[in-house]
Design a protein around this motif. Structure first.
Motif, PDB file in Angstrom:
ATOM      1  N   ILE A  92       2.697  33.707  36.968  1.00  0.00           N
ATOM      2  CA  ILE A  92       3.472  33.808  35.729  1.00  0.00           C
ATOM      3  C   ILE A  92       3.056  32.688  34.781  1.00  0.00           C
ATOM      4  CG2 ILE A  92       5.788  33.662  34.718  1.00  0.00           C
ATOM      5  CD1 ILE A  92       6.877  34.754  37.370  1.00  0.00           C
ATOM      6  N   ILE A  93       2.840  33.045  33.510  1.00  0.00           N
ATOM      7  CA  ILE A  93       2.643  32.040  32.462  1.00  0.00           C
ATOM      8  C   ILE A  93       3.657  32.326  31.370  1.00  0.00           C
ATOM      9  CG2 ILE A  93       1.140  31.225  30.602  1.00  0.00           C
ATOM     10  CD1 ILE A  93      -1.170  31.328  32.446  1.00  0.00           C
ATOM     11  N   ASN A  94       4.474  31.328  31.086  1.00  0.00           N
ATOM     12  CA  ASN A  94       5.476  31.423  30.028  1.00  0.00           C
ATOM     13  C   ASN A  94       5.072  30.509  28.873  1.00  0.00           C
ATOM     14  OD1 ASN A  94       7.439  33.272  30.974  1.00  0.00           O
ATOM     15  ND2 ASN A  94       8.180  31.749  32.420  1.00  0.00           N
ATOM     16  N   ARG A  97       7.913  29.427  24.115  1.00  0.00           N
ATOM     17  CA  ARG A  97       8.465  28.613  23.031  1.00  0.00           C
ATOM     18  C   ARG A  97       7.467  28.588  21.869  1.00  0.00           C
ATOM     19  NH1 ARG A  97       9.635  24.649  27.750  1.00  0.00           N
ATOM     20  NH2 ARG A  97       7.370  24.744  27.662  1.00  0.00           N
ATOM     21  N   THR A  98       7.928  28.281  20.680  1.00  0.00           N
ATOM     22  CA  THR A  98       7.060  28.234  19.505  1.00  0.00           C
ATOM     23  C   THR A  98       5.897  27.274  19.743  1.00  0.00           C
ATOM     24  OG1 THR A  98       8.900  28.738  18.030  1.00  0.00           O
ATOM     25  CG2 THR A  98       6.977  27.697  17.033  1.00  0.00           C
ATOM     26  N   ALA A  99       4.684  27.763  19.533  1.00  0.00           N
ATOM     27  CA  ALA A  99       3.439  26.985  19.667  1.00  0.00           C
ATOM     28  C   ALA A  99       3.249  26.404  21.057  1.00  0.00           C
ATOM     29  CB  ALA A  99       3.368  25.884  18.613  1.00  0.00           C
ATOM     30  N   ASP A 100       3.858  27.005  22.050  1.00  0.00           N
ATOM     31  CA  ASP A 100       3.842  26.488  23.420  1.00  0.00           C
ATOM     32  C   ASP A 100       2.420  26.270  23.951  1.00  0.00           C
ATOM     33  OD1 ASP A 100       5.242  25.534  25.546  1.00  0.00           O
ATOM     34  OD2 ASP A 100       5.951  27.462  26.265  1.00  0.00           O
ATOM     35  N   CYS A 101       1.524  27.211  23.743  1.00  0.00           N
ATOM     36  CA  CYS A 101       0.161  27.123  24.292  1.00  0.00           C
ATOM     37  C   CYS A 101      -0.892  27.080  23.194  1.00  0.00           C
ATOM     38  CB  CYS A 101      -0.085  28.307  25.222  1.00  0.00           C
ATOM     39  SG  CYS A 101       1.027  28.347  26.649  1.00  0.00           S
ATOM     40  N   SER A 128       4.036  35.691  29.045  1.00  0.00           N
ATOM     41  CA  SER A 128       5.010  35.752  27.971  1.00  0.00           C
ATOM     42  C   SER A 128       4.579  34.794  26.862  1.00  0.00           C
ATOM     43  CB  SER A 128       6.384  35.353  28.515  1.00  0.00           C
ATOM     44  OG  SER A 128       7.335  35.337  27.483  1.00  0.00           O
ATOM     45  N   ALA A 129       4.545  35.305  25.611  1.00  0.00           N
ATOM     46  CA  ALA A 129       4.099  34.484  24.479  1.00  0.00           C
ATOM     47  C   ALA A 129       5.111  34.544  23.351  1.00  0.00           C
ATOM     48  CB  ALA A 129       2.741  34.978  23.987  1.00  0.00           C
TER      49      ALA A 129
END
Length: 158
Positions: A92-94, A97-101, A128-129
Motif C-alpha cells: 500500500i502507498i498512501n 495528503r496534498t503534495a504528499d509524494c 492512493s493519491a
C-alpha cells in the motif's frame, strides 16, 4: 714523287663550363613560424538556473513546482524513492495528503515477482493519491497483486 707528309691541324678543345653546384641543405631545417593562427574561443553558455518560486512552493525531484505541505509528507527529501515493500506499508502507498509524494524521485507500489523479500507481498494492493500527490513524478510504477484476482491494484485519486 714522294708524297708530302701530312701534319694534322692543331685541335683546340672546346671550353667546358662546369655544371652549377647545388648548395647542400642546411643541417637543421628552417623552423616554421611559431606564432599560432588566431583562434576564437567558443562562446560560454551559462548553466540554466531555475526560476524563483512564489512563497509556499518548492521544486520537486523532476524540477516540477510542488506546494510546500503543512504536514509531514511521505517524501520528505527531494528525490526520495517510496516503495510499498517496506514493513509499514505492505502493498500500500498512501500519497493521500496534498503534495504528499510530489518531491519523490520515484513511486513504486509492488515489486516484480521473485525480486522482493519473499516474506512480503509482491503486488500492489492500493495506491492512493491526493491533490498534487504525485504531480510531476516521472517514474510511477504500479505492479498489481496477482493474488487479488482480476482486479490487480486499486488506484484512488482525488
Amino acid at each position: 714523287v714522294t708524297p708530302a707528309p701530312v701534319t694534322p691541324a692543331p685541335v683546340t678543345p672546346a671550353p667546358v663550363t662546369p655544371a652549377p653546384v647545388t648548395a647542400r641543405p642546411t643541417p637543421r631545417p628552417t623552423p616554421f613560424p611559431t606564432t599560432a593562427a588566431p583562434t576564437t574561443a567558443p562562446p560560454t553558455t551559462a548553466a540554466p538556473t531555475l526560476a524563483p518560486l512564489p512563497a509556499g512552493f518548492e521544486y520537486g525531484a523532476w524540477q516540477q513546482v510542488c506546494p510546500i505541505p503543512q504536514n509531514e509528507q511521505d517524501c520528505m527529501v527531494k528525490g526520495q524513492v517510496i516503495q510499498s515493500e517496506a514493513v509499514n506499508n505492505r502493498g500500500i502507498i498512501n500519497c493521500d495528503r496534498t503534495a504528499d509524494c510530489c518531491k519523490c524521485g520515484a513511486i513504486q507500489c509492488g515489486v516484480a515477482p521473485g525480486t522482493g523479500n519473499p516474506t512480503e507481498p509482491h503486488g500492489c494492493l492500493l495506491f492512493s493519491a491526493g491533490d498534487y500527490a504525485g504531480y510531476g513524478v516521472k517514474q510511477v510504477i504500479i505492479l498489481g497483486n496477482p493474488s487479488s484476482g482480476p482486479g490487480g491494484a486499486q488506484i484512488e485519486c482525488s
